[in-house]
Write a protein that holds these residues in place. Sequence first.
Motif, PDB file in Angstrom:
ATOM      1  N   VAL A   1       0.853  -1.187   0.000  1.00 19.73           N
ATOM      2  CA  VAL A   1       0.000   0.000   0.000  1.00 19.73           C
ATOM      3  C   VAL A   1       0.888   1.235   0.000  1.00 19.73           C
ATOM      4  O   VAL A   1       1.780   1.369   0.827  1.00 19.73           O
ATOM      5  CB  VAL A   1      -0.927   0.018   1.240  1.00 19.73           C
ATOM      6  CG1 VAL A   1      -1.718   1.312   1.294  1.00 19.73           C
ATOM      7  CG2 VAL A   1      -1.855  -1.184   1.217  1.00 19.73           C
ATOM      8  N   LYS A   2       0.664   2.115  -0.974  1.00 14.93           N
ATOM      9  CA  LYS A   2       1.446   3.358  -1.049  1.00 14.93           C
ATOM     10  C   LYS A   2       0.686   4.452  -0.307  1.00 14.93           C
ATOM     11  O   LYS A   2      -0.478   4.700  -0.587  1.00 14.93           O
ATOM     12  CB  LYS A   2       1.630   3.778  -2.512  1.00 14.93           C
ATOM     13  CG  LYS A   2       2.333   2.716  -3.354  1.00 14.93           C
ATOM     14  CD  LYS A   2       3.821   2.685  -3.078  1.00 14.93           C
ATOM     15  CE  LYS A   2       4.541   1.629  -3.875  1.00 14.93           C
ATOM     16  NZ  LYS A   2       4.640   0.349  -3.164  1.00 14.93           N
ATOM     17  N   ILE A   3       1.378   5.106   0.634  1.00 12.26           N
ATOM     18  CA  ILE A   3       0.667   6.056   1.487  1.00 12.26           C
ATOM     19  C   ILE A   3       0.092   7.243   0.720  1.00 12.26           C
ATOM     20  O   ILE A   3      -0.880   7.833   1.136  1.00 12.26           O
ATOM     21  CB  ILE A   3       1.538   6.570   2.665  1.00 12.26           C
ATOM     22  CG1 ILE A   3       2.790   7.258   2.168  1.00 12.26           C
ATOM     23  CG2 ILE A   3       1.880   5.450   3.616  1.00 12.26           C
ATOM     24  CD1 ILE A   3       3.551   7.975   3.294  1.00 12.26           C
ATOM     25  N   HIS A   4       0.710   7.593  -0.408  1.00 18.38           N
ATOM     26  CA  HIS A   4       0.219   8.764  -1.133  1.00 18.38           C
ATOM     27  C   HIS A   4      -0.801   8.416  -2.209  1.00 18.38           C
ATOM     28  O   HIS A   4      -1.303   9.298  -2.889  1.00 18.38           O
ATOM     29  CB  HIS A   4       1.382   9.547  -1.739  1.00 18.38           C
ATOM     30  CG  HIS A   4       2.292  10.110  -0.696  1.00 18.38           C
ATOM     31  ND1 HIS A   4       1.872  11.038   0.237  1.00 18.38           N
ATOM     32  CD2 HIS A   4       3.576   9.851  -0.391  1.00 18.38           C
ATOM     33  CE1 HIS A   4       2.873  11.323   1.051  1.00 18.38           C
ATOM     34  NE2 HIS A   4       3.924  10.619   0.695  1.00 18.38           N
TER      35      HIS A   4
ATOM     36  N   PRO B   1     -16.374   6.716  -7.338  1.00 17.78           N
ATOM     37  CA  PRO B   1     -16.358   5.646  -6.339  1.00 17.78           C
ATOM     38  C   PRO B   1     -15.764   6.116  -5.026  1.00 17.78           C
ATOM     39  O   PRO B   1     -15.018   7.075  -5.002  1.00 17.78           O
ATOM     40  CB  PRO B   1     -15.437   4.597  -6.999  1.00 17.78           C
ATOM     41  CG  PRO B   1     -14.513   5.408  -7.853  1.00 17.78           C
ATOM     42  CD  PRO B   1     -15.328   6.571  -8.345  1.00 17.78           C
ATOM     43  N   HIS B   2     -16.138   5.431  -3.933  1.00 17.25           N
ATOM     44  CA  HIS B   2     -15.543   5.729  -2.640  1.00 17.25           C
ATOM     45  C   HIS B   2     -14.044   5.480  -2.717  1.00 17.25           C
ATOM     46  O   HIS B   2     -13.607   4.551  -3.377  1.00 17.25           O
ATOM     47  CB  HIS B   2     -16.139   4.819  -1.556  1.00 17.25           C
ATOM     48  CG  HIS B   2     -17.590   5.081  -1.322  1.00 17.25           C
ATOM     49  ND1 HIS B   2     -18.343   4.326  -0.459  1.00 17.25           N
ATOM     50  CD2 HIS B   2     -18.425   6.024  -1.818  1.00 17.25           C
ATOM     51  CE1 HIS B   2     -19.582   4.792  -0.442  1.00 17.25           C
ATOM     52  NE2 HIS B   2     -19.658   5.816  -1.265  1.00 17.25           N
ATOM     53  N   LEU B   3     -13.283   6.320  -2.048  1.00 16.12           N
ATOM     54  CA  LEU B   3     -11.830   6.177  -2.090  1.00 16.12           C
ATOM     55  C   LEU B   3     -11.259   5.983  -0.686  1.00 16.12           C
ATOM     56  O   LEU B   3     -11.752   6.540   0.285  1.00 16.12           O
ATOM     57  CB  LEU B   3     -11.195   7.416  -2.734  1.00 16.12           C
ATOM     58  CG  LEU B   3     -11.466   7.580  -4.227  1.00 16.12           C
ATOM     59  CD1 LEU B   3     -10.916   8.908  -4.710  1.00 16.12           C
ATOM     60  CD2 LEU B   3     -10.869   6.433  -5.024  1.00 16.12           C
ATOM     61  N   ILE B   4     -10.221   5.186  -0.654  1.00 15.12           N
ATOM     62  CA  ILE B   4      -9.502   4.936   0.597  1.00 15.12           C
ATOM     63  C   ILE B   4      -8.108   5.527   0.420  1.00 15.12           C
ATOM     64  O   ILE B   4      -7.417   5.193  -0.547  1.00 15.12           O
ATOM     65  CB  ILE B   4      -9.389   3.422   0.871  1.00 15.12           C
ATOM     66  CG1 ILE B   4     -10.779   2.785   0.901  1.00 15.12           C
ATOM     67  CG2 ILE B   4      -8.635   3.168   2.170  1.00 15.12           C
ATOM     68  CD1 ILE B   4     -10.753   1.282   0.708  1.00 15.12           C
ATOM     69  N   LEU B   5      -7.701   6.403   1.307  1.00 12.92           N
ATOM     70  CA  LEU B   5      -6.348   6.963   1.219  1.00 12.92           C
ATOM     71  C   LEU B   5      -5.355   5.917   1.702  1.00 12.92           C
ATOM     72  O   LEU B   5      -5.598   5.232   2.692  1.00 12.92           O
ATOM     73  CB  LEU B   5      -6.241   8.233   2.067  1.00 12.92           C
ATOM     74  CG  LEU B   5      -7.160   9.373   1.619  1.00 12.92           C
ATOM     75  CD1 LEU B   5      -7.058  10.558   2.572  1.00 12.92           C
ATOM     76  CD2 LEU B   5      -6.837   9.806   0.198  1.00 12.92           C
ATOM     77  N   GLY B   6      -4.237   5.830   0.978  1.00  6.79           N
ATOM     78  CA  GLY B   6      -3.254   4.789   1.271  1.00  6.79           C
ATOM     79  C   GLY B   6      -2.815   4.762   2.715  1.00  6.79           C
ATOM     80  O   GLY B   6      -2.759   3.709   3.339  1.00  6.79           O
ATOM     81  N   PHE B   7      -2.535   5.937   3.287  1.00  6.36           N
ATOM     82  CA  PHE B   7      -2.032   5.912   4.655  1.00  6.36           C
ATOM     83  C   PHE B   7      -3.119   5.553   5.654  1.00  6.36           C
ATOM     84  O   PHE B   7      -2.840   4.985   6.715  1.00  6.36           O
ATOM     85  CB  PHE B   7      -1.319   7.220   5.023  1.00  6.36           C
ATOM     86  CG  PHE B   7      -2.216   8.391   5.214  1.00  6.36           C
ATOM     87  CD1 PHE B   7      -2.775   8.644   6.446  1.00  6.36           C
ATOM     88  CD2 PHE B   7      -2.487   9.241   4.166  1.00  6.36           C
ATOM     89  CE1 PHE B   7      -3.612   9.733   6.630  1.00  6.36           C
ATOM     90  CE2 PHE B   7      -3.309  10.327   4.336  1.00  6.36           C
ATOM     91  CZ  PHE B   7      -3.878  10.573   5.566  1.00  6.36           C
TER      92      PHE B   7
END
Length: 139
Positions: free
Chosen positions: A10-13, A48-54
């Motif tokens: 998973v990339k935090i950015h 779509p719903h988004l999840i931030l990497g961090f």
Amino acid sequence: MAKRASSRKVKIHNQYTYQQAADVLGVSVQTVRSWRQSGLGVLDSQKPHLILGFMLKDFLAGRYSQPKRRLANDQFLCMTCNAPRRAYGGMADYLPYTATRGRLEVLCEACQGPCGKFASPRLCAELAPILSIATRNRK
Ligand SMILES: [Zn+2]
């Protein structure tokens, strides 16, 4: 035994849809959706719903770390000290993501490195007597 998802890829950015997060972690889309009920922060103001990497990384870290650390309301986990710390100078920034979720960022009282944790406006209100909290808008 349930498959353990590794957050290493998973990339935090980056930001992820449910499907993209599932692909990166090697779990099903249903699993990722179920994490939302367990507290995974999701940006649901658009489709779509988004999840931030961090946020995903933090969620997985909290879910899988053993033993579970319990921080007091006014403590933050400093990654540099690897210990619970209080806010340097009693100051914090609150970055709202949604109306009910955001992140509190402080500097470590010991090393002055950045620390943060997920928080709600309710927690901010509870901390207001001991922390000077400035709300910053995230862009
Ligand atoms: Zn520190």
